[in-house]
Design a protein around this motif. Sequence first.
Motif, mmCIF file in Angstrom:
data_model
loop_
_atom_site.group_PDB
_atom_site.id
_atom_site.type_symbol
_atom_site.label_atom_id
_atom_site.label_comp_id
_atom_site.label_asym_id
_atom_site.label_seq_id
_atom_site.Cartn_x
_atom_site.Cartn_y
_atom_site.Cartn_z
ATOM 1 N N MET A 104 34.990 42.481 27.728
ATOM 2 C CA MET A 104 35.796 43.182 28.209
ATOM 3 C C MET A 104 36.995 42.823 29.159
ATOM 4 N N VAL A 105 36.272 42.071 30.162
ATOM 5 C CA VAL A 105 37.118 41.399 31.281
ATOM 6 C C VAL A 105 38.002 40.452 30.501
ATOM 7 N N MET A 106 37.633 39.560 29.614
ATOM 8 C CA MET A 106 38.518 38.524 29.137
ATOM 9 C C MET A 106 39.562 39.167 28.220
ATOM 10 N N GLN A 107 39.333 40.341 27.538
ATOM 11 C CA GLN A 107 40.308 40.928 26.663
ATOM 12 C C GLN A 107 41.381 41.637 27.821
ATOM 13 N N ALA A 108 40.989 42.258 28.911
ATOM 14 C CA ALA A 108 41.965 42.750 29.949
ATOM 15 C C ALA A 108 43.016 41.674 30.561
ATOM 16 N N ALA A 109 42.199 40.592 31.073
ATOM 17 C CA ALA A 109 42.761 39.461 31.495
ATOM 18 C C ALA A 109 43.792 39.015 30.326
ATOM 19 N N TRP A 110 43.666 38.847 29.102
ATOM 20 C CA TRP A 110 44.401 38.128 28.195
ATOM 21 C C TRP A 110 45.493 39.269 27.994
ATOM 22 N N LYS A 111 45.340 40.412 27.930
ATOM 23 C CA LYS A 111 46.544 41.573 28.226
ATOM 24 C C LYS A 111 47.397 41.261 29.090
ATOM 25 N N HIS A 112 46.897 41.097 30.252
ATOM 26 C CA HIS A 112 47.502 41.033 31.735
ATOM 27 C C HIS A 112 48.454 39.813 31.509
ATOM 28 N N GLU A 113 47.983 38.669 30.877
ATOM 29 C CA GLU A 113 48.681 37.587 30.901
ATOM 30 C C GLU A 113 49.911 37.653 30.074
ATOM 31 N N ARG A 114 49.846 38.777 28.903
ATOM 32 C CA ARG A 114 50.769 38.764 27.971
ATOM 33 C C ARG A 114 52.141 39.934 28.899
ATOM 34 N N GLY A 115 51.539 40.285 29.955
ATOM 35 C CA GLY A 115 52.533 41.183 30.823
ATOM 36 C C GLY A 115 52.373 42.597 30.485
ATOM 37 N N GLU A 116 51.172 43.129 29.584
ATOM 38 C CA GLU A 116 51.033 44.202 29.309
ATOM 39 C C GLU A 116 50.362 45.139 30.499
ATOM 40 N N ASP A 117 50.505 46.623 30.454
ATOM 41 C CA ASP A 117 49.886 47.579 31.589
ATOM 42 C C ASP A 117 48.512 47.342 31.336
ATOM 43 N N ILE A 118 47.447 47.118 32.159
ATOM 44 C CA ILE A 118 46.157 47.073 31.940
ATOM 45 C C ILE A 118 45.471 48.216 32.755
ATOM 46 N N ARG A 119 46.213 49.103 33.323
ATOM 47 C CA ARG A 119 45.453 50.205 34.124
ATOM 48 C C ARG A 119 44.158 50.827 33.380
ATOM 49 N N HIS A 120 44.460 51.164 32.165
ATOM 50 C CA HIS A 120 43.460 51.677 31.352
ATOM 51 C C HIS A 120 42.212 50.936 31.390
ATOM 52 N N GLU A 121 42.627 49.515 30.729
ATOM 53 C CA GLU A 121 41.355 48.710 30.680
ATOM 54 C C GLU A 121 40.712 48.176 32.019
ATOM 55 N N SER A 122 41.414 47.962 33.054
ATOM 56 C CA SER A 122 40.709 47.652 34.180
ATOM 57 C C SER A 122 40.024 48.785 34.607
ATOM 58 N N SER A 123 40.231 50.081 34.336
ATOM 59 C CA SER A 123 39.397 51.337 34.815
ATOM 60 C C SER A 123 37.867 51.298 33.939
ATOM 61 N N ILE A 124 38.450 50.904 32.656
ATOM 62 C CA ILE A 124 37.133 50.713 31.789
ATOM 63 C C ILE A 124 36.225 49.690 32.467
ATOM 64 N N CYS A 125 36.847 48.409 32.607
ATOM 65 C CA CYS A 125 36.105 47.394 33.145
ATOM 66 C C CYS A 125 35.438 47.549 34.235
ATOM 67 N N LYS A 126 36.100 48.280 35.119
ATOM 68 C CA LYS A 126 35.612 48.913 36.648
ATOM 69 C C LYS A 126 34.157 49.301 36.484
ATOM 70 N N VAL A 127 34.335 50.636 35.451
ATOM 71 C CA VAL A 127 33.121 51.558 35.399
ATOM 72 C C VAL A 127 31.889 50.635 34.568
ATOM 73 N N PHE A 128 32.170 50.073 33.581
ATOM 74 C CA PHE A 128 31.423 49.458 32.739
ATOM 75 C C PHE A 128 30.658 48.073 33.444
ATOM 76 N N VAL A 129 31.407 47.261 33.744
ATOM 77 C CA VAL A 129 30.702 45.957 34.684
ATOM 78 C C VAL A 129 29.921 46.568 35.992
ATOM 79 N N ALA A 130 30.551 47.406 36.657
ATOM 80 C CA ALA A 130 29.757 47.750 37.846
ATOM 81 C C ALA A 130 28.412 48.427 37.238
ATOM 82 N N GLU A 131 28.268 49.176 36.541
ATOM 83 C CA GLU A 131 27.255 49.749 36.086
ATOM 84 C C GLU A 131 26.347 48.980 35.323
ATOM 85 N N ALA A 132 26.956 47.936 34.607
ATOM 86 C CA ALA A 132 26.052 46.920 34.005
ATOM 87 C C ALA A 132 25.347 46.121 35.057
#
Length: 101
Positions: free
Chosen positions: A15-43
């Motif tokens: 999940m984090v790698m996919q968000a980082a990949w999108k960020h490197e491509r200059g894409e907006d990752i606000r949605h993905e970063s919220s998903i990562c924040k919830v999932f990883v913090a709880e995991a």
Amino acid sequence: MIADSEIELHASRLMVMQAAWKHERGEDIRHESSICKVFVAEAVNRIIDRAVQMCGALGVSADTPLEHFYREARAFRIYDGPSEVHRMVIARDVLRSGNRS
Ligand SMILES: Cc1cc2nc3c(=O)[nH]c(=O)nc-3n(C[C@H](O)[C@H](O)[C@H](O)COP(=O)(O)OP(=O)(O)OC[C@H]3O[C@@H](n4cnc5c(N)ncnc54)[C@H](O)[C@@H]3O)c2cc1C
């Protein structure tokens, strides 16, 4: 329990790698970063909790670093926005876009 933790670690990494990949491509990752924040913090909290459980009394003693990890990780679900707030943002994004994933 070990398998459950490995599955959650694997999902978290991807999940984090996919968000980082999108960020490197200059894409907006606000949605993905919220998903990562919830999932990883709880995991992380579930993973440490399982490790404590597997170690029994030793897991809650000062003889292993688990008790320290447990205390530190609890805050992950609060800072940089509590999980509830990120869930609200994720749901709003989904409703606005119609179909996010
Ligand atoms: C260890 C640590 C380090 C921190 N470091 C920083 C830092 O470096 N910089 C910084 O600016 N801040 C920092 N903070 C502050 C952190 O960002 C806030 O604690 C966090 O945003 C939550 O705000 P709050 O504590 O005011 O809780 P509140 O906003 O009062 O929320 C309390 C609880 O209410 C619930 N809640 C809140 N809003 C909603 C909602 N809309 N819907 C449903 N439920 C909701 C959640 O369960 C939440 O945990 C840190 C906090 C901690 C614990």
